[in-house]
Design an enzyme around this catalytic site. Sequence first.
Site, PDB file in Angstrom:
ATOM      1  N   GLY A 129      15.183   4.994   7.213  1.00  0.00           N
ATOM      2  CA  GLY A 129      15.337   3.831   8.091  1.00  0.00           C
ATOM      3  C   GLY A 129      16.704   3.795   8.752  1.00  0.00           C
ATOM      4  N   TYR A 130      17.365   2.653   8.624  1.00  0.00           N
ATOM      5  CA  TYR A 130      18.660   2.442   9.282  1.00  0.00           C
ATOM      6  C   TYR A 130      19.840   2.885   8.407  1.00  0.00           C
ATOM      7  CZ  TYR A 130      15.686  -0.592  12.150  1.00  0.00           C
ATOM      8  OH  TYR A 130      14.687  -1.076  12.964  1.00  0.00           O
ATOM      9  N   ASP A 156       9.681  -8.397   1.190  1.00  0.00           N
ATOM     10  CA  ASP A 156       9.835  -8.109   2.611  1.00  0.00           C
ATOM     11  C   ASP A 156      11.322  -7.935   2.833  1.00  0.00           C
ATOM     12  OD1 ASP A 156       8.635  -7.608   5.118  1.00  0.00           O
ATOM     13  OD2 ASP A 156       9.460  -9.481   5.870  1.00  0.00           O
ATOM     14  N   GLY A 183       0.830  -1.195   0.000  1.00  0.00           N
ATOM     15  CA  GLY A 183       0.000   0.000   0.000  1.00  0.00           C
ATOM     16  C   GLY A 183       0.871   1.255   0.000  1.00  0.00           C
TER      17      GLY A 183
END
Length: 200
Positions: A152-153, A67, A9
Amino acid sequence: MTTLVIASGNAGKVREFSKLLADLGLHIQQQPEGLDVEETGSTFAENARIKAEAVARATGCWALADDSGLSVDALGGAPGVHSARYADTDTARIERLLQELATAGAATTVARSAQFTAALALANPDGEVVLEVEGICPGTILKSPRGEGGFGYDPVFFVPEAGLTFAEMPHSQKAGLGHRGRAFAALKPRLSELLSSTAP
Protein backbone atom coordinates in the site's frame (compact mmCIF):
# COMPACT_ATOMS: atom_id res chain seq x y z
CA MET A 1 -17.11 -17.28 22.82
CA THR A 2 -14.83 -19.95 21.40
CA THR A 3 -15.25 -19.23 17.70
CA LEU A 4 -14.40 -15.80 16.35
CA VAL A 5 -15.10 -15.01 12.70
CA ILE A 6 -12.86 -12.40 11.11
CA ALA A 7 -15.05 -10.20 8.92
CA SER A 8 -12.79 -10.36 5.89
CA GLY A 9 -12.35 -12.46 2.77
CA ASN A 10 -8.63 -11.64 2.78
CA ALA A 11 -6.70 -14.76 3.86
CA GLY A 12 -3.57 -12.70 4.66
CA LYS A 13 -5.51 -10.47 7.03
CA VAL A 14 -7.12 -13.49 8.72
CA ARG A 15 -3.65 -15.03 9.26
CA GLU A 16 -2.34 -11.75 10.70
CA PHE A 17 -5.30 -11.44 13.08
CA SER A 18 -4.91 -15.08 14.13
CA LYS A 19 -1.28 -14.39 15.12
CA LEU A 20 -2.22 -11.22 17.01
CA LEU A 21 -4.91 -13.10 18.97
CA ALA A 22 -3.06 -16.43 19.30
CA ASP A 23 -2.73 -16.33 23.09
CA LEU A 24 -6.48 -15.94 23.72
CA GLY A 25 -7.34 -19.56 22.86
CA LEU A 26 -9.96 -18.71 20.23
CA HIS A 27 -10.92 -20.76 17.20
CA ILE A 28 -10.51 -18.20 14.41
CA GLN A 29 -12.29 -18.50 11.07
CA GLN A 30 -12.54 -16.46 7.89
CA GLN A 31 -15.97 -15.07 6.96
CA PRO A 32 -18.02 -17.40 4.70
CA GLU A 33 -17.14 -17.38 1.02
CA GLY A 34 -19.49 -15.33 -1.11
CA LEU A 35 -20.52 -13.08 1.79
CA ASP A 36 -20.00 -9.55 0.52
CA VAL A 37 -20.62 -6.63 2.85
CA GLU A 38 -20.91 -3.18 1.30
CA GLU A 39 -18.86 -0.59 3.16
CA THR A 40 -21.13 2.44 3.13
CA GLY A 41 -19.71 4.24 6.19
CA SER A 42 -18.07 7.66 6.04
CA THR A 43 -15.55 6.78 8.77
CA PHE A 44 -13.29 3.80 9.50
CA ALA A 45 -15.26 3.09 12.71
CA GLU A 46 -18.59 3.04 10.83
CA ASN A 47 -17.27 0.61 8.22
CA ALA A 48 -15.80 -1.71 10.88
CA ARG A 49 -19.18 -1.65 12.67
CA ILE A 50 -21.14 -2.42 9.47
CA LYS A 51 -18.89 -5.41 8.67
CA ALA A 52 -18.87 -6.84 12.22
CA GLU A 53 -22.68 -6.62 12.52
CA ALA A 54 -23.34 -8.19 9.11
CA VAL A 55 -20.89 -11.09 9.56
CA ALA A 56 -22.09 -11.84 13.12
CA ARG A 57 -25.72 -11.98 11.94
CA ALA A 58 -24.84 -14.11 8.90
CA THR A 59 -22.81 -16.66 10.91
CA GLY A 60 -24.45 -16.56 14.35
CA CYS A 61 -20.92 -16.24 15.79
CA TRP A 62 -18.86 -13.49 17.39
CA ALA A 63 -17.29 -11.40 14.61
CA LEU A 64 -14.33 -9.03 14.53
CA ALA A 65 -13.99 -6.47 11.74
CA ASP A 66 -11.48 -3.79 10.94
CA ASP A 67 -11.32 -0.87 8.60
CA SER A 68 -8.18 1.11 8.10
CA GLY A 69 -6.57 3.62 5.84
CA LEU A 70 -4.56 6.76 5.35
CA SER A 71 -5.79 10.31 5.98
CA VAL A 72 -3.71 13.24 4.70
CA ASP A 73 -4.36 16.67 6.25
CA ALA A 74 -3.60 18.74 3.13
CA LEU A 75 -6.11 16.63 1.17
CA GLY A 76 -8.93 17.17 3.67
CA GLY A 77 -8.50 13.67 5.10
CA ALA A 78 -8.36 11.88 1.72
CA PRO A 79 -7.93 9.11 0.68
CA GLY A 80 -9.56 8.11 4.01
CA VAL A 81 -12.15 5.34 3.72
CA HIS A 82 -11.34 5.16 -0.01
CA SER A 83 -7.64 4.32 0.65
CA ALA A 84 -7.84 0.86 -0.95
CA ARG A 85 -9.96 2.12 -3.85
CA TYR A 86 -7.91 5.26 -4.61
CA ALA A 87 -6.42 3.54 -7.69
CA ASP A 88 -6.05 -0.01 -9.06
CA THR A 89 -2.54 -0.86 -7.81
CA ASP A 90 -0.25 0.13 -4.93
CA THR A 91 2.06 1.98 -7.34
CA ALA A 92 -0.84 3.87 -8.91
CA ARG A 93 -2.24 4.75 -5.45
CA ILE A 94 1.13 6.22 -4.39
CA GLU A 95 1.46 8.12 -7.69
CA ARG A 96 -2.01 9.62 -7.32
CA LEU A 97 -1.33 10.59 -3.69
CA LEU A 98 1.97 12.33 -4.53
CA GLN A 99 0.39 14.06 -7.53
CA GLU A 100 -2.53 15.36 -5.45
CA LEU A 101 -0.16 16.66 -2.76
CA ALA A 102 1.89 18.46 -5.43
CA THR A 103 -1.31 19.97 -6.89
CA ALA A 104 -2.34 21.09 -3.38
CA GLY A 105 1.06 22.81 -3.03
CA ALA A 106 1.94 20.74 0.05
CA ALA A 107 5.72 21.13 -0.01
CA THR A 108 6.73 21.26 3.67
CA THR A 109 6.83 18.41 6.16
CA VAL A 110 4.08 20.07 8.21
CA ALA A 111 1.88 20.42 5.12
CA ARG A 112 2.38 16.71 4.37
CA SER A 113 1.29 15.46 7.80
CA ALA A 114 -0.89 12.35 7.75
CA GLN A 115 -2.04 9.46 9.88
CA PHE A 116 -2.90 5.81 9.47
CA THR A 117 -6.00 4.74 11.40
CA ALA A 118 -7.24 1.24 12.19
CA ALA A 119 -10.72 0.82 13.67
CA LEU A 120 -11.77 -2.53 15.15
CA ALA A 121 -15.33 -3.57 16.02
CA LEU A 122 -16.46 -6.75 17.78
CA ALA A 123 -20.07 -7.91 17.43
CA ASN A 124 -21.83 -10.62 19.45
CA PRO A 125 -23.78 -13.44 17.70
CA ASP A 126 -26.92 -11.24 17.65
CA GLY A 127 -25.08 -8.71 15.51
CA GLU A 128 -24.71 -6.14 18.28
CA VAL A 129 -21.37 -4.30 18.49
CA VAL A 130 -20.05 -4.66 22.05
CA LEU A 131 -16.48 -3.43 21.70
CA GLU A 132 -14.82 -0.76 19.54
CA VAL A 133 -11.25 0.54 19.54
CA GLU A 134 -9.10 2.67 17.27
CA GLY A 135 -5.34 2.77 16.73
CA ILE A 136 -3.63 5.79 15.17
CA CYS A 137 -0.07 6.18 13.86
CA PRO A 138 0.90 9.76 12.96
CA GLY A 139 3.45 10.47 10.23
CA THR A 140 4.22 12.46 7.09
CA ILE A 141 4.12 11.70 3.37
CA LEU A 142 7.54 11.70 1.67
CA LYS A 143 8.01 13.07 -1.84
CA SER A 144 9.31 9.72 -3.12
CA PRO A 145 9.06 6.09 -1.97
CA ARG A 146 11.65 4.51 0.37
CA GLY A 147 12.06 0.89 1.42
CA GLU A 148 11.26 -2.51 -0.02
CA GLY A 149 8.88 -3.95 2.58
CA GLY A 150 5.22 -3.48 3.38
CA PHE A 151 2.42 -2.75 0.95
CA GLY A 152 0.00 0.00 0.00
CA TYR A 153 1.23 3.44 1.01
CA ASP A 154 4.01 2.07 3.28
CA PRO A 155 6.97 3.32 1.13
CA VAL A 156 5.87 6.99 1.39
CA PHE A 157 4.55 6.95 4.97
CA PHE A 158 7.36 8.21 7.22
CA VAL A 159 7.11 7.78 11.00
CA PRO A 160 9.24 10.49 12.73
CA GLU A 161 9.27 8.47 15.98
CA ALA A 162 11.22 5.72 14.18
CA GLY A 163 13.00 7.81 11.52
CA LEU A 164 11.82 5.26 8.94
CA THR A 165 8.98 4.63 6.50
CA PHE A 166 6.69 1.67 7.17
CA ALA A 167 8.38 -0.03 4.19
CA GLU A 168 11.84 0.33 5.82
CA MET A 169 10.81 -1.09 9.20
CA PRO A 170 11.30 -4.70 10.24
CA HIS A 171 7.91 -6.41 10.63
CA SER A 172 8.12 -6.46 14.44
CA GLN A 173 8.74 -2.70 14.62
CA LYS A 174 5.87 -1.92 12.24
CA ALA A 175 3.62 -4.25 14.26
CA GLY A 176 4.43 -2.32 17.44
CA LEU A 177 4.29 1.24 16.09
CA GLY A 178 1.68 0.78 13.38
CA HIS A 179 -1.99 1.67 13.61
CA ARG A 180 -3.16 -1.96 13.56
CA GLY A 181 -0.70 -2.97 16.31
CA ARG A 182 -1.92 -0.06 18.45
CA ALA A 183 -5.57 -0.98 17.83
CA PHE A 184 -4.94 -4.60 18.86
CA ALA A 185 -3.01 -3.49 21.94
CA ALA A 186 -6.14 -1.57 22.97
CA LEU A 187 -8.49 -4.43 22.01
CA LYS A 188 -6.81 -7.42 23.67
CA PRO A 189 -7.20 -6.56 27.38
CA ARG A 190 -10.86 -5.71 26.84
CA LEU A 191 -11.43 -8.83 24.76
CA SER A 192 -9.78 -10.95 27.50
CA GLU A 193 -12.13 -9.41 30.04
CA LEU A 194 -15.11 -10.17 27.81
CA LEU A 195 -13.96 -13.77 27.34
CA SER A 196 -13.73 -14.36 31.07
CA SER A 197 -17.15 -12.78 31.67
CA THR A 198 -18.83 -14.94 28.97
CA ALA A 199 -17.03 -18.15 29.96
CA PRO A 200 -19.43 -20.91 31.14
